[in-house]
Write a protein that holds these residues in place. Structure first.
Motif, PDB file in Angstrom:
ATOM      1  N   GLN A 191       0.849  -1.211   0.000  1.00 56.50           N
ATOM      2  CA  GLN A 191       0.000   0.000   0.000  1.00 56.50           C
ATOM      3  C   GLN A 191       0.878   1.253   0.000  1.00 56.50           C
ATOM      4  O   GLN A 191       0.499   2.284  -0.531  1.00 56.50           O
ATOM      5  CB  GLN A 191      -0.908   0.060   1.254  1.00 56.50           C
ATOM      6  N   SER A 192       2.055   1.156   0.628  1.00 57.80           N
ATOM      7  CA  SER A 192       2.900   2.348   0.807  1.00 57.80           C
ATOM      8  C   SER A 192       4.164   2.364  -0.045  1.00 57.80           C
ATOM      9  O   SER A 192       4.761   3.420  -0.231  1.00 57.80           O
ATOM     10  CB  SER A 192       3.349   2.439   2.275  1.00 57.80           C
ATOM     11  N   TYR A 193       4.608   1.202  -0.507  1.00 53.97           N
ATOM     12  CA  TYR A 193       5.922   1.125  -1.162  1.00 53.97           C
ATOM     13  C   TYR A 193       5.825   0.353  -2.472  1.00 53.97           C
ATOM     14  O   TYR A 193       4.903  -0.409  -2.682  1.00 53.97           O
ATOM     15  CB  TYR A 193       6.939   0.387  -0.269  1.00 53.97           C
ATOM     16  N   SER A 194       6.856   0.540  -3.271  1.00 54.08           N
ATOM     17  CA  SER A 194       7.102  -0.344  -4.395  1.00 54.08           C
ATOM     18  C   SER A 194       8.015  -1.446  -3.851  1.00 54.08           C
ATOM     19  O   SER A 194       9.044  -1.133  -3.249  1.00 54.08           O
ATOM     20  CB  SER A 194       7.809   0.470  -5.471  1.00 54.08           C
ATOM     21  N   LEU A 195       7.646  -2.708  -3.989  1.00 58.07           N
ATOM     22  CA  LEU A 195       8.470  -3.804  -3.452  1.00 58.07           C
ATOM     23  C   LEU A 195       9.005  -4.676  -4.579  1.00 58.07           C
ATOM     24  O   LEU A 195       8.267  -5.007  -5.512  1.00 58.07           O
ATOM     25  CB  LEU A 195       7.663  -4.692  -2.499  1.00 58.07           C
ATOM     26  N   VAL A 196      10.291  -5.014  -4.470  1.00 58.91           N
ATOM     27  CA  VAL A 196      10.881  -5.947  -5.431  1.00 58.91           C
ATOM     28  C   VAL A 196      11.484  -7.085  -4.620  1.00 58.91           C
ATOM     29  O   VAL A 196      12.309  -6.862  -3.733  1.00 58.91           O
ATOM     30  CB  VAL A 196      11.983  -5.279  -6.285  1.00 58.91           C
ATOM     31  N   ILE A 197      11.038  -8.300  -4.922  1.00 60.18           N
ATOM     32  CA  ILE A 197      11.475  -9.441  -4.120  1.00 60.18           C
ATOM     33  C   ILE A 197      12.113 -10.499  -5.015  1.00 60.18           C
ATOM     34  O   ILE A 197      11.552 -10.864  -6.044  1.00 60.18           O
ATOM     35  CB  ILE A 197      10.279 -10.006  -3.304  1.00 60.18           C
ATOM     36  N   VAL A 198      13.321 -10.908  -4.646  1.00 58.77           N
ATOM     37  CA  VAL A 198      13.965 -12.048  -5.308  1.00 58.77           C
ATOM     38  C   VAL A 198      13.573 -13.280  -4.512  1.00 58.77           C
ATOM     39  O   VAL A 198      13.704 -13.292  -3.286  1.00 58.77           O
ATOM     40  CB  VAL A 198      15.506 -11.896  -5.289  1.00 58.77           C
ATOM     41  N   THR A 199      13.048 -14.287  -5.194  1.00 60.49           N
ATOM     42  CA  THR A 199      12.664 -15.485  -4.450  1.00 60.49           C
ATOM     43  C   THR A 199      13.011 -16.738  -5.235  1.00 60.49           C
ATOM     44  O   THR A 199      12.945 -16.757  -6.461  1.00 60.49           O
ATOM     45  CB  THR A 199      11.164 -15.468  -4.076  1.00 60.49           C
ATOM     46  N   HIS A 200      13.406 -17.784  -4.495  1.00 54.89           N
ATOM     47  CA  HIS A 200      13.647 -19.093  -5.102  1.00 54.89           C
ATOM     48  C   HIS A 200      12.353 -19.865  -5.220  1.00 54.89           C
ATOM     49  O   HIS A 200      12.264 -20.855  -5.907  1.00 54.89           O
ATOM     50  CB  HIS A 200      14.595 -19.910  -4.198  1.00 54.89           C
ATOM     51  N   SER A 201      11.348 -19.402  -4.451  1.00 57.71           N
ATOM     52  CA  SER A 201      10.108 -20.169  -4.363  1.00 57.71           C
ATOM     53  C   SER A 201       9.088 -19.610  -5.344  1.00 57.71           C
ATOM     54  O   SER A 201       8.628 -18.482  -5.205  1.00 57.71           O
ATOM     55  CB  SER A 201       9.564 -20.082  -2.931  1.00 57.71           C
ATOM     56  N   MET A 202       8.761 -20.420  -6.335  1.00 64.09           N
ATOM     57  CA  MET A 202       7.762 -19.956  -7.307  1.00 64.09           C
ATOM     58  C   MET A 202       6.403 -19.807  -6.648  1.00 64.09           C
ATOM     59  O   MET A 202       5.626 -18.929  -7.002  1.00 64.09           O
ATOM     60  CB  MET A 202       7.702 -20.910  -8.480  1.00 64.09           C
ATOM     61  N   GLN A 203       6.131 -20.676  -5.660  1.00 64.93           N
ATOM     62  CA  GLN A 203       4.851 -20.558  -4.940  1.00 64.93           C
ATOM     63  C   GLN A 203       4.782 -19.197  -4.256  1.00 64.93           C
ATOM     64  O   GLN A 203       3.748 -18.542  -4.269  1.00 64.93           O
ATOM     65  CB  GLN A 203       4.708 -21.658  -3.875  1.00 64.93           C
ATOM     66  N   GLN A 204       5.903 -18.774  -3.661  1.00 68.46           N
ATOM     67  CA  GLN A 204       5.922 -17.474  -2.993  1.00 68.46           C
ATOM     68  C   GLN A 204       5.700 -16.348  -3.999  1.00 68.46           C
ATOM     69  O   GLN A 204       4.905 -15.440  -3.761  1.00 68.46           O
ATOM     70  CB  GLN A 204       7.251 -17.270  -2.273  1.00 68.46           C
ATOM     71  N   ALA A 205       6.381 -16.418  -5.133  1.00 70.46           N
ATOM     72  CA  ALA A 205       6.201 -15.388  -6.167  1.00 70.46           C
ATOM     73  C   ALA A 205       4.730 -15.319  -6.577  1.00 70.46           C
ATOM     74  O   ALA A 205       4.154 -14.236  -6.705  1.00 70.46           O
ATOM     75  CB  ALA A 205       7.076 -15.698  -7.375  1.00 70.46           C
ATOM     76  N   ALA A 206       4.117 -16.490  -6.764  1.00 71.79           N
ATOM     77  CA  ALA A 206       2.718 -16.528  -7.191  1.00 71.79           C
ATOM     78  C   ALA A 206       1.797 -15.949  -6.115  1.00 71.79           C
ATOM     79  O   ALA A 206       0.807 -15.301  -6.421  1.00 71.79           O
ATOM     80  CB  ALA A 206       2.315 -17.966  -7.529  1.00 71.79           C
ATOM     81  N   ARG A 207       2.158 -16.174  -4.842  1.00 75.51           N
ATOM     82  CA  ARG A 207       1.300 -15.690  -3.743  1.00 75.51           C
ATOM     83  C   ARG A 207       1.420 -14.193  -3.519  1.00 75.51           C
ATOM     84  O   ARG A 207       0.428 -13.528  -3.263  1.00 75.51           O
ATOM     85  CB  ARG A 207       1.668 -16.402  -2.419  1.00 75.51           C
ATOM     86  N   VAL A 208       2.640 -13.645  -3.581  1.00 74.35           N
ATOM     87  CA  VAL A 208       2.800 -12.263  -3.098  1.00 74.35           C
ATOM     88  C   VAL A 208       2.889 -11.206  -4.189  1.00 74.35           C
ATOM     89  O   VAL A 208       2.690 -10.033  -3.917  1.00 74.35           O
ATOM     90  CB  VAL A 208       4.040 -12.081  -2.161  1.00 74.35           C
ATOM     91  N   SER A 209       3.207 -11.597  -5.441  1.00 74.70           N
ATOM     92  CA  SER A 209       3.523 -10.548  -6.421  1.00 74.70           C
ATOM     93  C   SER A 209       2.396 -10.318  -7.414  1.00 74.70           C
ATOM     94  O   SER A 209       1.569 -11.197  -7.663  1.00 74.70           O
ATOM     95  CB  SER A 209       4.805 -10.919  -7.177  1.00 74.70           C
ATOM     96  N   GLN A 210       2.393  -9.110  -7.962  1.00 72.01           N
ATOM     97  CA  GLN A 210       1.472  -8.799  -9.061  1.00 72.01           C
ATOM     98  C   GLN A 210       2.203  -8.859 -10.411  1.00 72.01           C
ATOM     99  O   GLN A 210       1.592  -9.095 -11.435  1.00 72.01           O
ATOM    100  CB  GLN A 210       0.877  -7.387  -8.890  1.00 72.01           C
ATOM    101  N   LYS A 211       3.518  -8.644 -10.359  1.00 71.75           N
ATOM    102  CA  LYS A 211       4.334  -8.713 -11.585  1.00 71.75           C
ATOM    103  C   LYS A 211       5.485  -9.682 -11.346  1.00 71.75           C
ATOM    104  O   LYS A 211       6.035  -9.718 -10.233  1.00 71.75           O
ATOM    105  CB  LYS A 211       4.941  -7.340 -11.898  1.00 71.75           C
ATOM    106  N   THR A 212       5.864 -10.415 -12.370  1.00 70.06           N
ATOM    107  CA  THR A 212       6.978 -11.366 -12.236  1.00 70.06           C
ATOM    108  C   THR A 212       7.935 -11.204 -13.410  1.00 70.06           C
ATOM    109  O   THR A 212       7.503 -11.058 -14.557  1.00 70.06           O
ATOM    110  CB  THR A 212       6.457 -12.818 -12.183  1.00 70.06           C
ATOM    111  N   ALA A 213       9.235 -11.220 -13.079  1.00 70.10           N
ATOM    112  CA  ALA A 213      10.286 -11.180 -14.099  1.00 70.10           C
ATOM    113  C   ALA A 213      11.064 -12.489 -13.992  1.00 70.10           C
ATOM    114  O   ALA A 213      11.514 -12.859 -12.905  1.00 70.10           O
ATOM    115  CB  ALA A 213      11.218  -9.996 -13.844  1.00 70.10           C
TER     116      ALA A 213
END
Length: 253
Positions: free
Chosen positions: A197-219
């Motif tokens: 809500q307050s920040y732009s977040l960029v997260i590197v993750t090894h877990s595809m499940q995590q990427a699918a759960r938390v992100s709106q955009k994926t690279a």
């Protein structure tokens, strides 16, 4: 239309003779969680560290190309990397609280950047940051206890509180849950959801499940290339590039 926070064009990174990042172009949106996924050593953490000039601290690293935060070139000679890192906070893979009290961990950044005029203001910043890190209720009665005495998940939330204390606009997270158990991971993921809500977040993750759960955009990065970038749902269910599909279905990794 969500505004662009970071825009990168033609970014290349070299570690000595190794060409680690090859011609990456990407726009990262504000108030959005963007996940970087890909096999180990594919360049996702290297690219993440370009966004707050952490590669500057590696003597053999060379970065070229154009990276802009709100339209300003972050590699311009006039940009002070310390000021940049107050704006672009970072949370690392292993929780790394300072060997100081919980209070001092959070107060450190605001103090060096002169964000508080007095002790009352500093107290307010510390409380607000610990609340944002979803840690206040657990530590409010022991702020003078050492940060290193907290559990792993609490330490990582302390590091998030420390990162948001300087009022950044962007939070970079380099595998923030890889050292944590499933319960602590779920707490951090919930927190990421609130922070967007307050920040732009960029997260590197090894877990595809995590990427699918938390992100709106994926690279998706592979061998130093940004192979594909788009809406997370699209990347996971209907990717355009066969390499993305191979990675997601587990054929390459």
């Amino acid at each position: 239309m969500t505004e662009i926070k970071f825009s990168a064009r033609g970014v290349n990174v070299y570690y000595g003779a190794t060409h680690a990042i090859k011609d990456v172009d990407v726009d990262i949106q504000d108030k959005t969680v963007t996940a970087f996924i890909g096999p180990s050593g594919c360049g996702k953490s290297t690219f993440l560290r370009c966004l707050n000039r952490m590669n500057d601290v590696i003597p053999i690293a060379r970065v070229n190309g154009d990276i802009r935060l709100d339209g300003e070139d972050i590699y311009d000679r006039r940009v002070d990397p310390v000021q940049l890192r107050a704006k672009v906070g970072m949370v690392f893979q292993k929780p790394n609280p300072f060997p100081k009290s919980i209070y001092d961990n959070v107060a450190y950044g605001p103090k060096i950047h002169g964000l508080a005029k007095n002790k009352t203001e500093l107290d307010q910043i510390v409380e607000r940051s610990l609340r944002r890190g979803a840690l206040w209720n657990e530590v409010k009665d022991r702020l003078d206890a050492p940060g290193t005495g907290l559990s792993g998940g609490q330490q990582q939330r302390l590091c998030i509180a420390r990162a948001v204390a300087t009022e950044p606009e962007v939070l970079l997270m380099d595998e923030p849950c890889s050292a944590l158990d499933p319960i602590a991971t779920a707490q951090i993921e919930e927190l990421i959801d609130e922070l967007k809500q307050s920040y732009s977040l960029v997260i590197v993750t090894h877990s595809m499940q995590q990427a699918a759960r938390v992100s709106q955009k994926t690279a998706f990065f592979h061998l130093g290339h940004l192979v594909e970038y788009g809406e997370t749902g699209h990347i996971f269910t209907n990717p355009d590039d066969p390499r993305t599909e191979s990675y997601i279905t587990g054929r390459i990794g």
